[in-house]
Design a protein around this motif. Structure first.
Motif, PDB file in Angstrom:
ATOM      1  N   PHE A 137     -21.527 -37.648  42.011  1.00  0.00           N
ATOM      2  CA  PHE A 137     -20.463 -38.224  42.840  1.00  0.00           C
ATOM      3  C   PHE A 137     -19.689 -39.293  42.065  1.00  0.00           C
ATOM      4  N   GLU A 138     -20.419 -40.161  41.381  1.00  0.00           N
ATOM      5  CA  GLU A 138     -19.773 -41.238  40.626  1.00  0.00           C
ATOM      6  C   GLU A 138     -18.837 -40.676  39.557  1.00  0.00           C
ATOM      7  N   ARG A 139     -19.279 -39.650  38.868  1.00  0.00           N
ATOM      8  CA  ARG A 139     -18.476 -39.022  37.824  1.00  0.00           C
ATOM      9  C   ARG A 139     -17.187 -38.446  38.421  1.00  0.00           C
ATOM     10  N   GLU A 140     -17.304 -37.782  39.566  1.00  0.00           N
ATOM     11  CA  GLU A 140     -16.132 -37.178  40.205  1.00  0.00           C
ATOM     12  C   GLU A 140     -15.187 -38.247  40.736  1.00  0.00           C
ATOM     13  N   ILE A 141     -15.732 -39.325  41.298  1.00  0.00           N
ATOM     14  CA  ILE A 141     -14.892 -40.424  41.790  1.00  0.00           C
ATOM     15  C   ILE A 141     -14.151 -41.080  40.632  1.00  0.00           C
ATOM     16  N   GLU A 142     -14.814 -41.250  39.508  1.00  0.00           N
ATOM     17  CA  GLU A 142     -14.149 -41.835  38.343  1.00  0.00           C
ATOM     18  C   GLU A 142     -13.027 -40.923  37.853  1.00  0.00           C
ATOM     19  N   THR A 143     -13.231 -39.620  37.908  1.00  0.00           N
ATOM     20  CA  THR A 143     -12.181 -38.675  37.526  1.00  0.00           C
ATOM     21  C   THR A 143     -10.964 -38.833  38.443  1.00  0.00           C
ATOM     22  N   LEU A 144     -11.210 -38.988  39.753  1.00  0.00           N
ATOM     23  CA  LEU A 144     -10.125 -39.199  40.716  1.00  0.00           C
ATOM     24  C   LEU A 144      -9.396 -40.509  40.435  1.00  0.00           C
ATOM     25  N   ARG A 145     -10.153 -41.563  40.138  1.00  0.00           N
ATOM     26  CA  ARG A 145      -9.539 -42.865  39.845  1.00  0.00           C
ATOM     27  C   ARG A 145      -8.689 -42.797  38.576  1.00  0.00           C
ATOM     28  N   ALA A 146      -9.204 -42.126  37.569  1.00  0.00           N
ATOM     29  CA  ALA A 146      -8.463 -42.009  36.305  1.00  0.00           C
ATOM     30  C   ALA A 146      -7.166 -41.243  36.513  1.00  0.00           C
ATOM     31  N   ALA A 147      -7.200 -40.240  37.372  1.00  0.00           N
ATOM     32  CA  ALA A 147      -5.995 -39.453  37.636  1.00  0.00           C
ATOM     33  C   ALA A 147      -4.968 -40.262  38.415  1.00  0.00           C
ATOM     34  N   ALA A 148      -5.422 -41.241  39.207  1.00  0.00           N
ATOM     35  CA  ALA A 148      -4.517 -42.047  40.021  1.00  0.00           C
ATOM     36  C   ALA A 148      -3.897 -43.204  39.237  1.00  0.00           C
ATOM     37  N   ARG A 149      -4.476 -43.553  38.087  1.00  0.00           N
ATOM     38  CA  ARG A 149      -3.944 -44.659  37.275  1.00  0.00           C
ATOM     39  C   ARG A 149      -2.609 -44.275  36.662  1.00  0.00           C
TER      40      ARG A 149
END
Length: 164
Positions: A137-149
């Motif tokens: 979950f953490e890995r996927e959330i970080e991917t989402l955050r990186a895409a939103a930056r």
């Protein structure tokens, strides 16, 4: 095509037309034996190959059901789910294959679902990708955050820094 009236084994095509935005072909036929006319409708069947090897017809209803479960309790309108399912079907049919693995169907769903609702996306991805730890979950959330930056894949739609 067998005649529905006299059961003669052959018929002649008199007219062909596309229907339902090209998804169906309507054919007007004539029987050389009895002379009667009848209409047939042809549709290209898209099959989904499941992990077990079983093949079943593609079902937009199943896509809607799966996405609806992921969106449960989220502020997502039913129309948005229907549009997502239509986009998924169009994308799959555009590939031109008669059979598609269920894994690919899931991949096609993930992109539009991420754009629709990130929480629903995480729910769907956790089941689809078989998350089995918090780290997944953490890995996927970080991917989402990186895409939103800014500068990320979805940088223009994501949050922006404001100088005060």
């Amino acid at each position: 095509m067998r005649c529905p009236y006299c059961r003669h084994a052959d018929s002649r095509v008199v007219d062909s037309r596309e229907a339902d935005d090209g998804q169906l072909i309507r054919r007007r036929r004539s029987c050389p034996e009895c002379g009667k006319r009848f209409t047939t409708v042809e549709e290209a069947v898209l099959a989904v190959v499941k992990r077990s090897g079983v093949t079943e017809p593609f079902s937009r209803t199943k896509i809607i059901g799966g996405v609806r479960k992921a969106c449960q309790g989220r502020p997502v309108e039913e129309d948005s789910i229907a549009i997502l399912a239509q986009r998924v079907e169009e994308t799959i049919r555009a590939k031109g294959a008669a059979e598609i693995p269920s894994h690919e169907v899931g991949l096609v769903i993930l992109g539009p679902l991420r754009d629709l609702d990130e929480v629903a996306y995480l729910r769907f991805a956790s089941v689809y990708r078989s998350f089995d730890s918090l780290a997944d979950f953490e890995r996927e959330i970080e991917t989402l955050r990186a895409a939103a930056r800014p500068g990320g894949r979805r940088g223009r739609d994501g949050p922006r820094a404001v100088n005060v």
